[in-house]
Design an enzyme around this catalytic site. Structure first.
Site: not given
Length: 357
Positions: A77-78, A122, A171, A230
């Site tokens: 997302k980032t 975020d 999230t 990640r």
């Protein structure tokens, strides 16, 4: 559970297979992030839809619509927010919901934005309610009302804002109020990655890290990465360390398997906490059902850690089920540990007694 509590976030970040990232890891990730949509791997539908949104905005000479990205941590997302800014050739400002506890905090950020700038927010669902209500007007009318003074003498001064693009990431999309969700022009949900997509991520990261890796080695790491880029990149760095110290620096399947055995990540991506929960459920309680608090005591962890850190992946993998009577191990969990499930008890009529009597 109180989602403003960061205890479980910290616990997840400490795990090798945790999807959260601390500041040090975020700095490492920055070097591995793709710079445009063509480099971004996976999320094919989201990429295609977002590409249309951005191209149309550039053709009109306008700022892009506000974008909401939802999904589990570590899915990109980032990264996508930074790509949006790069594609629009605009600066980006990054903040988070927990950092905005007052409407004044948000007003200070909004009032300093440049025209066309991308604001990445975020964990937007953790923003305070007063700031959230201010954001409604800012997103829709590019205006905020700044309150000056207190009590009956307070006055609202309207402040015009330049057009900007808000990229919200969450999230927990279900915690966003409908008025906020409705103000986003484009909403996308990020899915977990398939192993083949993670292999491509690993090969790309290995190239950037100047690490030699074989196809089998990449497949071994991808299979233990929980569908999350990640985690795949984190495991790659740990396997790289092992290969440099214990071997010739080349990552093969055997090297990857041996390295991840050292770090206690098994073939399905389970770590010590995951296996502890399942082993307690299987060996101490016969596969369940057992209450969450009892299971947490048996594992030696807090109830919230078991429920929010370990269980989501175990449930998604089909290894554990949550039932009204408690937690139950599935046949896949018994098979993973090479154990034979106990035969169900039967009542006097030969039928299974659901209550184990």
């Amino acid at each position: 559970m109180n989602w403003d509590d960061t205890t479980d976030d910290a616990t997840a970040a400490e795990r090798l297979v945790g999807a959260s990232a601390d500041r040090e890891e975020q700095a490492v990730e920055a070097a591995l992030r793709p710079k445009d949509l063509d480099e971004f791997i996976g999320q094919e539908k989201v990429r295609e839809q977002l590409d249309l949104v951005l191209r149309a905005a550039r053709a009109r000479g306008a700022t892009a619509d506000h974008v909401l990205l939802s999904g589990a941590p570590g899915l990109g997302k980032t990264t996508l927010s930074m790509i949006i800014a790069a594609e629009m050739e605009a600066p980006i400002r990054i903040t988070s919901g927990p950092a905005i506890q007052h409407a004044g905090d948000l007003a200070a950020i909004l009032s300093s934005l440049q025209e066309g700038e991308v604001l990445f927010l975020d964990e937007i669902h953790r923003m305070s309610r007063p700031a959230e209500e201010m954001l409604y007007m800012a997103m829709e009318d590019y205006r905020v009302d700044v309150i000056v003074g207190k009590g009956p003498g307070a006055t609202a001064i309207p402040l015009e804002l330049p057009p900007f693009t808000l990229v919200g990431a969450t999230t927990r999309a279900g915690l966003l109020p409908p008025p906020l969700r409705d103000r986003f022009g484009f909403t996308a949900h990020m899915e977990f990655y398939e192993p083949a997509e993670l292999e491509r991520v690993i090969h790309r990261s290995a190239h950037l890290l100047d690490v030699e890796i074989g196809a089998a080695g990449a497949a071994e790491i991808a299979g233990r990465s929980r569908g999350t880029p990640r985690i795949a990149n984190r495991l790659l760095r740990r396997v790289r360390d092992y290969a440099q110290v214990k071997a010739d620096g080349i990552i093969t399947r055997d090297i990857a398997s041996a390295a991840l055995a050292v770090y206690e990540v098994d073939s399905r991506g389970l770590d010590r906490l995951d296996r502890g929960v399942l082993e307690a459920l299987l060996k101490l309680f016969g596969g369940g059902p057992v209450g969450l608090s009892t299971l947490a005591v048996a594992v030696g962890e807090e109830r919230e850690t078991v429920e929010e850190v370990a269980e989501p992946f175990l449930v998604r993998e089909g290894l554990l089920a949550r039932t009204p009577r408690g937690r139950v191990a599935t046949p896949a969990a018994w098979a993973h540990f090479g154990l034979t499930p106990p035969r169900p008890s039967t009542g006097g009529n030969g039928q299974q007694d659901l209550f184990g009597a």
